[in-house]
Write an enzyme that holds these catalytic residues in place. Structure first.
Site, PDB file in Angstrom:
ATOM      1  N   GLU A 182      -9.116   9.102  -7.460  1.00 60.92           N
ATOM      2  CA  GLU A 182      -7.819   8.438  -7.634  1.00 60.92           C
ATOM      3  C   GLU A 182      -8.143   7.073  -8.205  1.00 60.92           C
ATOM      4  O   GLU A 182      -8.706   6.232  -7.515  1.00 60.92           O
ATOM      5  CB  GLU A 182      -7.113   8.363  -6.274  1.00 60.92           C
ATOM      6  CG  GLU A 182      -5.612   8.165  -6.426  1.00 60.92           C
ATOM      7  CD  GLU A 182      -5.251   6.708  -6.603  1.00 60.92           C
ATOM      8  OE1 GLU A 182      -5.179   6.265  -7.772  1.00 60.92           O
ATOM      9  OE2 GLU A 182      -5.053   6.024  -5.605  1.00 60.92           O
TER      10      GLU A 182
ATOM     11  N   GLU B 264      -6.244  -1.905 -16.868  1.00 55.09           N
ATOM     12  CA  GLU B 264      -5.722  -2.145 -15.527  1.00 55.09           C
ATOM     13  C   GLU B 264      -6.172  -3.540 -15.083  1.00 55.09           C
ATOM     14  O   GLU B 264      -7.346  -3.867 -15.128  1.00 55.09           O
ATOM     15  CB  GLU B 264      -6.271  -1.101 -14.553  1.00 55.09           C
ATOM     16  CG  GLU B 264      -5.707  -1.288 -13.173  1.00 55.09           C
ATOM     17  CD  GLU B 264      -6.121  -0.192 -12.204  1.00 55.09           C
ATOM     18  OE1 GLU B 264      -7.322   0.111 -12.162  1.00 55.09           O
ATOM     19  OE2 GLU B 264      -5.253   0.334 -11.503  1.00 55.09           O
TER      20      GLU B 264
ATOM     21  N   LYS C 142     -16.816   5.370   4.074  1.00 52.75           N
ATOM     22  CA  LYS C 142     -17.469   4.169   3.527  1.00 52.75           C
ATOM     23  C   LYS C 142     -16.363   3.220   3.050  1.00 52.75           C
ATOM     24  O   LYS C 142     -15.774   3.414   2.000  1.00 52.75           O
ATOM     25  CB  LYS C 142     -18.355   4.596   2.356  1.00 52.75           C
ATOM     26  CG  LYS C 142     -19.498   3.694   1.963  1.00 52.75           C
ATOM     27  CD  LYS C 142     -19.194   2.240   1.749  1.00 52.75           C
ATOM     28  CE  LYS C 142     -19.211   1.801   0.304  1.00 52.75           C
ATOM     29  NZ  LYS C 142     -18.577   0.490   0.107  1.00 52.75           N
TER      30      LYS C 142
ATOM     31  N   CYS D 265      -2.645   0.618  -7.155  1.00 54.44           N
ATOM     32  CA  CYS D 265      -2.994   1.501  -8.273  1.00 54.44           C
ATOM     33  C   CYS D 265      -1.770   1.918  -9.073  1.00 54.44           C
ATOM     34  O   CYS D 265      -1.858   2.166 -10.263  1.00 54.44           O
ATOM     35  CB  CYS D 265      -3.759   2.723  -7.774  1.00 54.44           C
ATOM     36  SG  CYS D 265      -2.944   3.536  -6.424  1.00 54.44           S
TER      37      CYS D 265
HETATM   38  P1  NDP Z   1     -14.753  -0.172  -6.970  1.00 53.28           P
HETATM   39  O1  NDP Z   1     -14.335   1.054  -7.669  1.00 53.28           O
HETATM   40  O2  NDP Z   1     -16.047  -0.801  -7.309  1.00 53.28           O
HETATM   41  O3  NDP Z   1     -14.759   0.063  -5.374  1.00 53.28           O
HETATM   42  C1  NDP Z   1     -14.182   1.147  -4.720  1.00 53.28           C
HETATM   43  C2  NDP Z   1     -15.160   1.720  -3.697  1.00 53.28           C
HETATM   44  O4  NDP Z   1     -16.285   2.281  -4.375  1.00 53.28           O
HETATM   45  C3  NDP Z   1     -15.721   0.666  -2.755  1.00 53.28           C
HETATM   46  O5  NDP Z   1     -15.865   1.232  -1.470  1.00 53.28           O
HETATM   47  C4  NDP Z   1     -17.070   0.377  -3.382  1.00 53.28           C
HETATM   48  O6  NDP Z   1     -18.001  -0.188  -2.496  1.00 53.28           O
HETATM   49  C5  NDP Z   1     -17.494   1.741  -3.833  1.00 53.28           C
HETATM   50  N1  NDP Z   1     -18.556   1.728  -4.830  1.00 53.28           N
HETATM   51  C6  NDP Z   1     -18.864   0.756  -5.731  1.00 53.28           C
HETATM   52  N2  NDP Z   1     -19.938   1.115  -6.472  1.00 53.28           N
HETATM   53  C7  NDP Z   1     -20.329   2.329  -6.020  1.00 53.28           C
HETATM   54  C8  NDP Z   1     -21.396   3.219  -6.360  1.00 53.28           C
HETATM   55  N3  NDP Z   1     -22.263   2.922  -7.334  1.00 53.28           N
HETATM   56  N4  NDP Z   1     -21.500   4.373  -5.679  1.00 53.28           N
HETATM   57  C9  NDP Z   1     -20.626   4.702  -4.699  1.00 53.28           C
HETATM   58  N5  NDP Z   1     -19.623   3.883  -4.308  1.00 53.28           N
HETATM   59  C10 NDP Z   1     -19.457   2.720  -4.973  1.00 53.28           C
HETATM   60  O7  NDP Z   1     -13.596  -1.234  -7.108  1.00 53.28           O
HETATM   61  P2  NDP Z   1     -13.785  -2.817  -7.113  1.00 53.28           P
HETATM   62  O8  NDP Z   1     -13.716  -3.228  -5.719  1.00 53.28           O
HETATM   63  O9  NDP Z   1     -14.984  -3.270  -7.846  1.00 53.28           O
HETATM   64  O10 NDP Z   1     -12.516  -3.234  -7.966  1.00 53.28           O
HETATM   65  C11 NDP Z   1     -12.642  -3.273  -9.388  1.00 53.28           C
HETATM   66  C12 NDP Z   1     -11.445  -2.675 -10.041  1.00 53.28           C
HETATM   67  O11 NDP Z   1     -11.271  -1.341  -9.595  1.00 53.28           O
HETATM   68  C13 NDP Z   1     -10.119  -3.327  -9.707  1.00 53.28           C
HETATM   69  O12 NDP Z   1      -9.882  -4.449 -10.448  1.00 53.28           O
HETATM   70  C14 NDP Z   1      -9.164  -2.215 -10.012  1.00 53.28           C
HETATM   71  O13 NDP Z   1      -8.906  -2.182 -11.387  1.00 53.28           O
HETATM   72  C15 NDP Z   1      -9.913  -0.971  -9.602  1.00 53.28           C
HETATM   73  N6  NDP Z   1      -9.517  -0.517  -8.262  1.00 53.28           N
HETATM   74  C16 NDP Z   1      -8.633   0.502  -8.181  1.00 53.28           C
HETATM   75  C17 NDP Z   1      -8.170   0.908  -6.962  1.00 53.28           C
HETATM   76  C18 NDP Z   1      -7.182   2.006  -6.851  1.00 53.28           C
HETATM   77  O14 NDP Z   1      -6.388   2.006  -5.920  1.00 53.28           O
HETATM   78  N7  NDP Z   1      -7.207   2.981  -7.737  1.00 53.28           N
HETATM   79  C19 NDP Z   1      -8.593   0.256  -5.733  1.00 53.28           C
HETATM   80  C20 NDP Z   1      -9.586  -0.766  -5.908  1.00 53.28           C
HETATM   81  C21 NDP Z   1      -9.995  -1.135  -7.145  1.00 53.28           C
HETATM   82  P3  NDP Z   1     -18.172  -1.780  -2.387  1.00 53.28           P
HETATM   83  O15 NDP Z   1     -16.840  -2.381  -2.507  1.00 53.28           O
HETATM   84  O16 NDP Z   1     -18.716  -1.915  -1.062  1.00 53.28           O
HETATM   85  O17 NDP Z   1     -19.106  -2.198  -3.461  1.00 53.28           O
END
Ligand code: NDP
Length: 493
Positions: A259, A393, A183, A294
């Site tokens: 992660e 973050e 996904k 990250c």
């Molecule tokens: P999210 O944690 O929301 O997104 C990561 C993944 O989780 C995406 O594929 C997203 O889908 C999915 N997701 C979101 N909601 C759900 C749910 N309820 N159930 C299952 N899967 C879900 O990150 P964001 O894109 O909102 O970014 C927000 C913050 O997250 C950033 O500012 C950063 O701080 C952190 N982040 C950290 C990362 C890392 O490398 N550790 C990477 C990305 C973000 P979809 O995007 O389709 O909604």
């Protein structure tokens, strides 16, 4: 500015991949390109129904053994074939990644795509070198322990390194013989879909890798609550990490690996053996990939004796990091992934100024005329421990500087966070370096370098940075169960 890389004729993949076939859905979602804010493509919107169908195909593929029961040699050949195909399509994959995320084409070509290919080769090569264990000698019994695949793995991945993070999960999960449901993030589905297509071309059987683009609340939640999914491997935010654990508890107690990012410190001592290298690392440690990393080194801790000259040099380097069109081969710093992410980062910058941080550089949206989502490299000095900038973050190009006097003070500040992903130390003192390696609470500690390890070393966090490891042979363990088998031998005492 060099000529922009041409994108005419580039096909944008838009479908789900379910049971070996591309599938368009009745509804779609918009994939917006961050370089100019324009619509790139309408992508298949998978919801619970499509996830159900895909999980059923993944389960069937797992149970009938069409992949799991292939010989190790055969699986290895297929994963290498996938890596080779990715290599053949490297330029196309790099372009898709650049358009979807806003990262510079030079990074997509030089970092994301090669590292994703390397990951596929690494796990292809590892999978026929995994041996079980035979238990200690017992005259009347023969015991052995063996790793078995878990079943159906849900990989939910983020938008900052879409293909690379997908491969960190897909490759070891497939190497262990599982079926995988991928996904991608809604902001960056293109390379995941292309990966699904290439996997079929490489000879991966139908249903073994399904790709279900969609929204987190839709496809993501359906996957994480599914009773026939055995594990969720996740990279993303802590808030979604918490939801995934809840979904697991409310469904089938599937395993979850998380992660979740961090607030990583880089500590520069006055005896640093190479101050120029440290200054470059301080700047690029947080500005690489527009800070959407990250392990971003978002906290810079500098010893007082060198702080004036060192911070001045970091500011000078950062001033030379100028946001440019991601399709320009000379660009080293591109666009934020989405308007929402840009606004969130600008909000953090506004709060940091209100909390007493001194703005040394940047802080503004730039290249507005492009229609894209660009923020300039931003540095705050005198950041208080309890300021948002020191604790949350930000996931953008924002660096906070803190001054310290004694090593113990630096270690205390470095550890004063709920996170524990990465930490860096610059010193010529071997004793101090070892002490730092011991006391810093982080899954990755880099001494006299930043981000200086590779696929051979485990990657993951302590504390609220998550649990479970990507990369290295350790990653294989999380996609497997350990079975102990004992035969009682007749005729022996
Ligand atoms: P999210 O944690 O929301 O997104 C990561 C993944 O989780 C995406 O594929 C997203 O889908 C999915 N997701 C979101 N909601 C759900 C749910 N309820 N159930 C299952 N899967 C879900 O990150 P964001 O894109 O909102 O970014 C927000 C913050 O997250 C950033 O500012 C950063 O701080 C952190 N982040 C950290 C990362 C890392 O490398 N550790 C990477 C990305 C973000 P979809 O995007 O389709 O909604």
């Amino acid at each position: 500015m060099a000529d922009l890389v041409a994108i005419e004729g580039l096909r944008l993949p838009t479908t789900a991949i379910i049971d070996g076939s591309p599938r368009m859905t009745a509804e779609s979602f918009d994939d917006v390109g961050p370089r100019d804010g324009r619509l790139l493509a309408r992508i298949a919107l998978c919801g619970p129904r499509e996830v159900d169908q895909a999980v059923a195909s993944a389960r069937t593929a797992f149970e009938d053994g069409r992949w799991r029961d292939r010989t190790a040699k055969d699986k290895k050949r297929t994963l290498h074939a996938l890596a080779d195909l990715m290599n053949r399509h490297a330029e196309e994959l790099a372009l898709l990644e650049c358009l979807d995320t806003g990262k510079p084409i030079s990074d997509a070509r030089g970092v994301d795509v090669p590292l994703a290919i390397e990951t596929a080769h690494y796990y292809a090569e590892a999978l026929d070198k995994l041996y079980g264990e035979v238990g200690p000698h017992h005259p009347g019994r023969l015991s052995w322990a063996v790793h078995e695949p878990l079943g159906v793995i849900g990989a939910i991945v983020p938008w900052n390194f879409p293909l690379h993070m997908a491969m960190w999960k897909v490759a070891p999960a497939l190497a262990m013989g599982n079926s995988v449901m991928l996904k991608p993030a809604e902001q960056s589905p293109l390379t995941a879909i292309r990966l699904g297509e290439l996997a079929l071309e490489a000879g991966l059987p139908d249903g073994v890798l399904n790709v279900v683009p969609g929204l987190g609340e839709g496809a993501g939640q359906a996957l994480a609550r599914h009773r026939d999914v055995d594990m969720i491997a996740f990279t993303g935010s802590g808030s979604v990490g918490r939801l995934l654990m809840r979904y697991s508890g409310e469904s089938n107690l599937k395993r979850v690996s998380l992660e979740l990012g961090g607030k990583s410190p880089q500590i520069v001592f006055a005896d640093c053996p190479d101050l120029e290298a440290a200054a470059q690392a301080a700047a690029w440690g947080v500005f690489f990939n527009q800070g959407e990393v990250c392990t971003a080194a978002s906290r810079l801790l500098v010893q007082r004796d060198i702080r004036e000259t060192f911070v001045a040099r970091v500011v000078e380097i950062a001033r030379g990091i100028v946001a440019g069109d991601p399709l320009d081969p000379d660009t080293r710093f591109g666009a934020m992934v989405s308007e929402g992410q840009m606004e969130a980062v600008l909000g953090h910058i506004g709060r940091a100024a209100g909390e007493g941080g001194e703005l040394l550089l940047g802080g503004e949206r730039v290249r507005r005329e492009s229609g894209g989502f660009y923020i300039e490299p931003t540095i705050f000095d005198h950041v208080a421990h309890d300021a948002t900038l020191a604790r949350e973050e930000i996931f953008g190009p924002v660096l906070g500087v803190v001054t310290f006097d004694q090593p113990e003070e630096a270690f205390r500040i470095a550890n004063d966070t709920v996170y524990g992903l990465a930490a860096g130390v610059w010193t010529a003192d071997l004793e101090l370096a070892h002490r730092a390696a011991r006391v810093l609470r982080a899954g990755l500690v880099w001494i006299n370098g930043w981000d200086s390890c590779d696929i051979t070393m485990p990657f993951g966090g302590f504390r609220q940075s998550g649990f479970g490891r990507d990369r290295s042979l350790h990653a294989l363990e999380k996609y497997a169960d350990l079975k102990a088998v004992t035969i009682t031998l007749r005729g022996t005492r």
